[in-house]
Write an enzyme that holds these catalytic residues in place. Sequence first.
Site, PDB file in Angstrom:
ATOM      1  N   ARG A 166       0.926  -1.271  -0.294  1.00  0.00           N
ATOM      2  CA  ARG A 166       0.332  -0.221   0.012  1.00  0.00           C
ATOM      3  C   ARG A 166       0.803   0.995  -0.048  1.00  0.00           C
ATOM      4  O   ARG A 166       1.324   1.061   0.361  1.00  0.00           O
ATOM      5  CB  ARG A 166      -0.847   0.168   0.996  1.00  0.00           C
ATOM      6  CG  ARG A 166      -2.349  -1.064   1.133  1.00  0.00           C
ATOM      7  CD  ARG A 166      -3.026  -0.225   2.421  1.00  0.00           C
ATOM      8  NE  ARG A 166      -2.618  -0.181   3.414  1.00  0.00           N
ATOM      9  CZ  ARG A 166      -2.466  -0.879   4.272  1.00  0.00           C
ATOM     10  NH1 ARG A 166      -2.792  -2.331   4.536  1.00  0.00           N
ATOM     11  NH2 ARG A 166      -1.432  -0.622   5.779  1.00  0.00           N
TER      12      ARG A 166
ATOM     13  N   TYR B 201      -1.774  -3.455  -7.301  1.00  0.00           N
ATOM     14  CA  TYR B 201      -0.597  -4.065  -5.691  1.00  0.00           C
ATOM     15  C   TYR B 201      -1.615  -4.035  -4.612  1.00  0.00           C
ATOM     16  O   TYR B 201      -2.414  -3.159  -4.291  1.00  0.00           O
ATOM     17  CB  TYR B 201       0.682  -4.338  -4.810  1.00  0.00           C
ATOM     18  CG  TYR B 201       1.208  -5.224  -4.359  1.00  0.00           C
ATOM     19  CD1 TYR B 201       2.094  -6.138  -4.536  1.00  0.00           C
ATOM     20  CD2 TYR B 201       0.228  -5.078  -3.033  1.00  0.00           C
ATOM     21  CE1 TYR B 201       1.995  -7.022  -3.824  1.00  0.00           C
ATOM     22  CE2 TYR B 201       1.201  -5.648  -1.891  1.00  0.00           C
ATOM     23  CZ  TYR B 201       1.951  -7.304  -2.274  1.00  0.00           C
ATOM     24  OH  TYR B 201       2.852  -8.048  -2.038  1.00  0.00           O
TER      25      TYR B 201
ATOM     26  N   LYS C 120      -9.610  -2.582   1.578  1.00  0.00           N
ATOM     27  CA  LYS C 120      -8.931  -1.305   2.856  1.00  0.00           C
ATOM     28  C   LYS C 120     -10.070   0.153   2.357  1.00  0.00           C
ATOM     29  O   LYS C 120     -10.915   0.360   2.948  1.00  0.00           O
ATOM     30  CB  LYS C 120      -8.063  -1.070   3.172  1.00  0.00           C
ATOM     31  CG  LYS C 120      -6.991  -1.690   3.141  1.00  0.00           C
ATOM     32  CD  LYS C 120      -6.947  -2.300   4.623  1.00  0.00           C
ATOM     33  CE  LYS C 120      -6.218  -3.507   5.179  1.00  0.00           C
ATOM     34  NZ  LYS C 120      -6.966  -4.383   6.624  1.00  0.00           N
TER      35      LYS C 120
ATOM     36  N   HIS D 110     -11.446  -2.413  11.952  1.00  0.00           N
ATOM     37  CA  HIS D 110     -10.301  -2.979  11.327  1.00  0.00           C
ATOM     38  C   HIS D 110     -10.087  -4.127  12.254  1.00  0.00           C
ATOM     39  O   HIS D 110      -9.554  -4.503  13.623  1.00  0.00           O
ATOM     40  CB  HIS D 110      -9.357  -1.922  11.348  1.00  0.00           C
ATOM     41  CG  HIS D 110      -7.747  -2.953  10.395  1.00  0.00           C
ATOM     42  ND1 HIS D 110      -7.036  -1.708  10.697  1.00  0.00           N
ATOM     43  CD2 HIS D 110      -7.392  -3.827   9.589  1.00  0.00           C
ATOM     44  CE1 HIS D 110      -6.061  -3.097  10.242  1.00  0.00           C
ATOM     45  NE2 HIS D 110      -6.548  -4.025  10.016  1.00  0.00           N
TER      46      HIS D 110
ATOM     47  N   SER E 206      -0.507  -3.436  12.534  1.00  0.00           N
ATOM     48  CA  SER E 206       0.257  -4.455  11.672  1.00  0.00           C
ATOM     49  C   SER E 206       0.916  -5.339  12.516  1.00  0.00           C
ATOM     50  O   SER E 206       1.678  -4.753  14.198  1.00  0.00           O
ATOM     51  CB  SER E 206       0.362  -4.163  10.589  1.00  0.00           C
ATOM     52  OG  SER E 206       1.690  -2.473  11.169  1.00  0.00           O
TER      53      SER E 206
ATOM     54  N   CYS F  47       1.353  -6.971  15.624  1.00  0.00           N
ATOM     55  CA  CYS F  47       0.589  -7.425  16.378  1.00  0.00           C
ATOM     56  C   CYS F  47       0.049  -8.576  17.035  1.00  0.00           C
ATOM     57  O   CYS F  47      -0.793  -9.254  17.920  1.00  0.00           O
ATOM     58  CB  CYS F  47      -0.562  -6.268  17.199  1.00  0.00           C
ATOM     59  SG  CYS F  47       0.396  -4.525  17.430  1.00  0.00           S
TER      60      CYS F  47
ATOM     61  N   ASP G 204      -9.418  -9.700   9.568  1.00  0.00           N
ATOM     62  CA  ASP G 204      -9.666  -8.797   9.041  1.00  0.00           C
ATOM     63  C   ASP G 204      -9.923  -7.328   9.691  1.00  0.00           C
ATOM     64  O   ASP G 204      -9.690  -6.473   9.848  1.00  0.00           O
ATOM     65  CB  ASP G 204      -8.806  -8.538   7.553  1.00  0.00           C
ATOM     66  CG  ASP G 204      -7.419  -7.392   7.842  1.00  0.00           C
ATOM     67  OD1 ASP G 204      -7.031  -6.767   8.320  1.00  0.00           O
ATOM     68  OD2 ASP G 204      -7.963  -6.683   6.570  1.00  0.00           O
TER      69      ASP G 204
ATOM     70  N   ARG H  53       2.537 -11.595  -0.083  1.00  0.00           N
ATOM     71  CA  ARG H  53       0.979 -12.406   0.751  1.00  0.00           C
ATOM     72  C   ARG H  53       0.562 -13.421  -0.212  1.00  0.00           C
ATOM     73  O   ARG H  53       1.195 -14.011  -1.261  1.00  0.00           O
ATOM     74  CB  ARG H  53       0.078 -11.330   0.078  1.00  0.00           C
ATOM     75  CG  ARG H  53       0.025 -10.146   0.390  1.00  0.00           C
ATOM     76  CD  ARG H  53       0.397  -9.552   1.737  1.00  0.00           C
ATOM     77  NE  ARG H  53       0.167  -8.254   2.158  1.00  0.00           N
ATOM     78  CZ  ARG H  53      -0.678  -7.788   3.331  1.00  0.00           C
ATOM     79  NH1 ARG H  53      -1.568  -8.478   3.704  1.00  0.00           N
ATOM     80  NH2 ARG H  53      -0.130  -6.558   4.046  1.00  0.00           N
TER      81      ARG H  53
END
Length: 596
Positions: free
Chosen positions: A71, A212, A221, A241, A263, A265, A288, A380
């Site tokens: 991103r 991407y 998102k 989120h 992210s 975590c 997510d 990914r």
Amino acid sequence: MQMTDIKNVELKSWLQKWVDLTTPDAVVICDGSQKQNDELCNQMVKSGTFIKLNNPPNSYLCRSDPDDVARVEERTYICSEKQEDAGPTNHWRAPADMRAEFDVLFKGCMKGRTLYVIPFSMGPVESPIAKFGVELTDSAYVVVNMSIMTRVSDTIIGKIDAGAPFVKCVHSVGMPLEDAKADLPWPSAPMEKKYITHFPETREIISFGSGYGGNALLGKKCFALRIASVQAHDEGWMAEHMLILKLTNPAGKVKFVGAAFPSACGKTNLAMMEPTIPGWKVETIGDDIAWMKFGEDGQLYAINPEAGFFGVAPGTSMHSNPNAMRTINAGNSIFTNCAITLDGKVWWEDHDDSPSELVDWVRRPWTPACGRKGAHPNARFTSPARQCPVIASEWEDPKGVPISAFLFGGRRKTVVPLVNEAKSWEHGVFMGATMASEMTAAARGGAGQLRFDPFAMLPFCGYHMGDYFKHWLNIGNKPGAKLPKIFYVNWFRRGADGHFMWPGFGDNSRVLEWIFNRCDNAVSAKETAIGLLPDPKTFDLKGLNMPQADIDELFGVDVEGWKAVLPQMEEHFAKFGDRLPAELPKQLNELKKRLG
């Protein structure tokens, strides 16, 4: 289905406008069928975009351009009519200026390419919580990924024809094919021409130049959080989120929990956890994003608006997340920027296999001794959620699942205890608004500085975050609402010598057990200055053999540590100016008083 079959005037004229501007060679309306998907995958194998893998079955590897790997937040804009409505956490562009620039960038940009029309549902199609979208794209890669991540079907066109509202999504890789010029395996535009833009008032997303991930899969998102957060604010629901867990205790009682983490975590690991305590079961609704609406009974019901997992591959293994690996190994997946072994399998750092040689993500020979990463750190996997071995039976229930608790957390090696229950809804919103991770010494600002990521929504809130905080507070004031309890967790506390005090992974089920029981007030908690903490005597620590000093810190209040971070919280709140709800500085002042 052809363009002429579309009845909805708004959809038809919008589509025609973009066809006239982008001038594709062909227009294809996607139906989400396996046949169409296989045709596109075979087409990308022939063009060099995809490599068909020997294992997992029916899976493909794709390598992006090295400049198009994640991103691009610095090129992501909220194009609200008023700049102040975008707030201090978003980049803003005036809608008229952005549209004028797009009129130039998109003109003829699909020459030599096919424009794919992707009608999709975020959430089960018949769910009252679901929303529809239509994405226009010139990327076959986007089509096959969207077919995993959302519910793609030409029946969505029929729903829109019948009057259902839809979010308009437009994407182009930004590289026309002039005069039969040979295509690239991964076409994209230079960074200065990349844009990911959101028009909240008109519910539009326009993305140019990147192929991407979240830059191009506009259901993710862009729609599911940035635009949906605005819809949720305007319509009185929640787009968050958050992963969604189903917990079943040894007596067979079930509760559902939403959890928001920044992210790095452990969100996906928690979503697919294998509990270590006997008799407990953890299943996944989503890993997510959660969309939540109140039912007539006052209960908050959640759906996972996605249909797949778009997970970070490096670090995923049978040790860290066996259920993610089982999902991947079932096949039907797309891997992006992973390495490939000489016998046609994918590989990434911390994978369970240890090949002696392979080809890395930028097509170079690789061995363990070469000193380079084999996979990109943001490599990914895109895999269908339905093949996850711990996907809950309710994951596609149109009604959604009732949420009993929210978990917030960050990566904090100091100060924050293992688990802390909010004293009230307002106190819980304060916890979410001050979610943070500690920066390392290598990061600008140095060790001990906090990087705040409120509700894990910092890059994803589509409007002013002060108004977002107020929306959370308003949810708590809804008449007749049965509000979830709110908790703050921290798996990452460290001792003075750097060791992790808490084992994490499957042992996080011990924390979930306490939270589950607190929802029923079936276990006690001790009142402290920062919230309600467990009594370690009634918390399940059996078999962990933890030093008493670690237990004391994990279940105690570091008063001086909390006092030291209060100025950073004040500075964080100051960013939101006069749109910061008065309840939050009030909570901060009350915390100060309690700390003494």
